[in-house]
Design an enzyme around this catalytic site. Sequence first.
Site, mmCIF file in Angstrom:
data_model
loop_
_atom_site.group_PDB
_atom_site.id
_atom_site.type_symbol
_atom_site.label_atom_id
_atom_site.label_comp_id
_atom_site.label_asym_id
_atom_site.label_seq_id
_atom_site.Cartn_x
_atom_site.Cartn_y
_atom_site.Cartn_z
ATOM 1 N N HIS A 306 0.853 -1.190 0.000
ATOM 2 C CA HIS A 306 0.000 0.000 0.000
ATOM 3 C C HIS A 306 0.882 1.230 0.000
ATOM 4 C CE1 HIS A 306 -3.170 2.821 1.115
ATOM 5 N NE2 HIS A 306 -3.996 1.901 0.681
ATOM 6 N N ASP A 363 -7.973 -5.390 0.104
ATOM 7 C CA ASP A 363 -8.459 -6.205 -1.011
ATOM 8 C C ASP A 363 -8.050 -7.666 -0.932
ATOM 9 O OD1 ASP A 363 -9.789 -4.158 -2.327
ATOM 10 O OD2 ASP A 363 -7.912 -3.378 -3.126
#
Length: 428
Positions: A306, A363
């Site tokens: 991320h 996700d």
Amino acid sequence: MADKQATLTVDGKSYDFPVLEGSVGPDVIDIRKLYGQSHMFTYDPGFTSTGSCESSLTYIDGEEGVLLHRGYPIGQLAEHSSFMETAYLLLNGELPNQGELDTFTRTISRHTMLHEQLATFYRGFRRDAHPMAIMCGVVGALSAFYHDSTDIADPEHRKISSHRLIAKMPTIAAMAYKYSVGQPFVYPDNTLSYTGNFLRMTFGVPAEEYEVIPAVEKAMDRIFILHADHEQNASTSTVRLAGSSGANPFACIAAGIACLWGPAHGGANEAALNMLQEIGTPDRIPHFIERAKDKNDPFRLMGFGHRVYKNYDPRATVMQKTVREVFDALKVTDPIFETALRLEELALHDDYFVEKKLFPNVDFYSGIILSAIGFPTTMFTALFALARTVGWVAQWNEMISDPGQKIGRPRQLYTGPTQRDYVPVAKR
Ligand code: CMC
């Protein structure tokens, strides 16, 4: 005058800039006057060190794995709140009392229907169109339907547009799904919750009564909470940039949907499940981990890493727990979950992922839950868009109501040819 100053020295000449302090998080150097004073720009492709706006909605501490909406930790909201309540919080700044929540929920439920003409619009798409393609088109098309609330300078108009967007998104997403499977559209039922209504519009058929399973409704609602907002991510920045020119709000949200679609952003949930299915069994994981580490191989572990989190994404923690709850409620298992858990374990003990601080993100597990509920992978990002609409409209409202708001207009480091004279085609 800010107390703290930063000084930039170039070729012996110094320039002072105010340092601004937020309520929490890193200070920012206010370089708005840099160009005027020095005739220089800053250079920050991907905006890794750039604050693009002032915002009081969402705070992330990526090092510590903290995510707060209006100060409230995401874990607490996921555990105790509802999507409607979180939406109210993001839009209005405070948690609602019971009366405020009831009014807000009722208002949203009164905007769930789509203009009937839009059903015709859907029929213009190919049957195999990706739901995100349909979402971009349909949400953009809403710009042509609501001429009663287009004055974005009017807070009441902005509120109506925001409510319409939040309310219609489940209907739009469900219709995209129905269209792809060739089933009739199911009209909203406003006696159900926001999430229950969405499940019915997606999985219900006119021939049978659809029963909402409370545990699935709760899990789905929680997934919506987890995706509601995430600070100045790519799609939110897209919405802000589009909105900064004064564009129609429905068109701005369509722009956000387009950005979200990419596999590095919202499209990662679809890509993550596809990847887990491709890996298949735990014995094949080491091969894929080696591929992810190989600089000459474009393969990446989807659902890992991320831009902001250099620690476990707090949303992934809740997601992992929710997988078990949904499996228990539906009395199903999925060997892919075991593969995912093992992949996480191996990656978290691998030097490459440890050194680069790559952890599972929101996700990684969401696809497993959505798949167990019955959604095809192509719908995953559409669900993300549905939930993120709340953040998009809240951020858009915040931007428009900021008196210092200007059109977003970055500059560049130009590396093309310097001025030269045009040469007629015969002489080239
Ligand atoms: N697998 C393997 N290596 C990775 C991964 C990954 N998933 N993510 C990052 N790296 C490596 C990357 O190769 C780079 O290595 P090096 O420094 O040697 O060049 C380093 O880690 C830093 O990566 P980056 O791409 O420069 O970092 P970024 O902040 O630009 O990208 C990211 C962040 C999310 C796009 C990236 O981690 C990624 O592509 N992850 C997979 C896609 C994904 O799961 N996206 C969902 C993000 S969360 C939901 C959302 O916000 O939409």
